[in-house]
Enzyme design. Sequence first.
Site, PDB file in Angstrom:
ATOM      1  N   PRO A 133       9.598   1.935  -1.331  1.00  0.00           N
ATOM      2  CA  PRO A 133      10.148   3.187  -0.799  1.00  0.00           C
ATOM      3  C   PRO A 133      11.675   3.268  -0.674  1.00  0.00           C
ATOM      4  O   PRO A 133      12.226   3.371   0.418  1.00  0.00           O
ATOM      5  CB  PRO A 133       9.477   3.285   0.571  1.00  0.00           C
ATOM      6  CG  PRO A 133       9.295   1.871   0.991  1.00  0.00           C
ATOM      7  CD  PRO A 133       8.979   1.124  -0.276  1.00  0.00           C
ATOM      8  N   CYS A 134      12.338   3.305  -1.798  1.00  0.00           N
ATOM      9  CA  CYS A 134      13.795   3.444  -1.785  1.00  0.00           C
ATOM     10  C   CYS A 134      14.216   4.811  -1.251  1.00  0.00           C
ATOM     11  O   CYS A 134      15.346   4.978  -0.793  1.00  0.00           O
ATOM     12  CB  CYS A 134      14.376   3.187  -3.170  1.00  0.00           C
ATOM     13  SG  CYS A 134      13.659   4.181  -4.475  1.00  0.00           S
TER      14      CYS A 134
END
Length: 165
Positions: A133-134
């Site tokens: 989850p950047c």
Amino acid sequence: MNYKYTYESPLGTMIMLGTLTYLTDLFFVDEAYAPSYDDAEYIEQLTGPFEVTKMWLDQYFSGKKPFIIPPIKLEGTEFRKSVWAVLQTIPYGVTTTYGDIGKEIAKQQGKDTMSAQAVGGAVGHNPISIIIPCHRVIGSNGKLTGYAGGIERKKYMLDLESKHT
């Protein structure tokens, strides 16, 4: 053998790349830093890892916290892998900053500081969008900055998660 699968998300077309065993890449077709690949070297097929990825994405985009993570294999420098490992610890619906990730990496490496800019480069080159989850990484001022898939997509995903936490 190399495999690919095309997934139509609410945010646009995504491509999965991998093997019969692992997902190695997941990206929007128009995102910055999308890997270049020769279509002729890939077989379009819904493999086991891609089935799990598709299930994960379907759950995610329907507003549910996905419960199963596809098998992934990450390739990159040790520094990038360390940043991607920290990204994987960010809970659903929670954000962190590049600076906080830098502090964590510095701590792991026994250093006093780590460049938030270096962290940003590693975050931006995350090969497995959304699942790693950047999009949950924001600027130290709380602003949405730097998402290879585009700020509008980042905002959509953060809004989606905030509605379901």
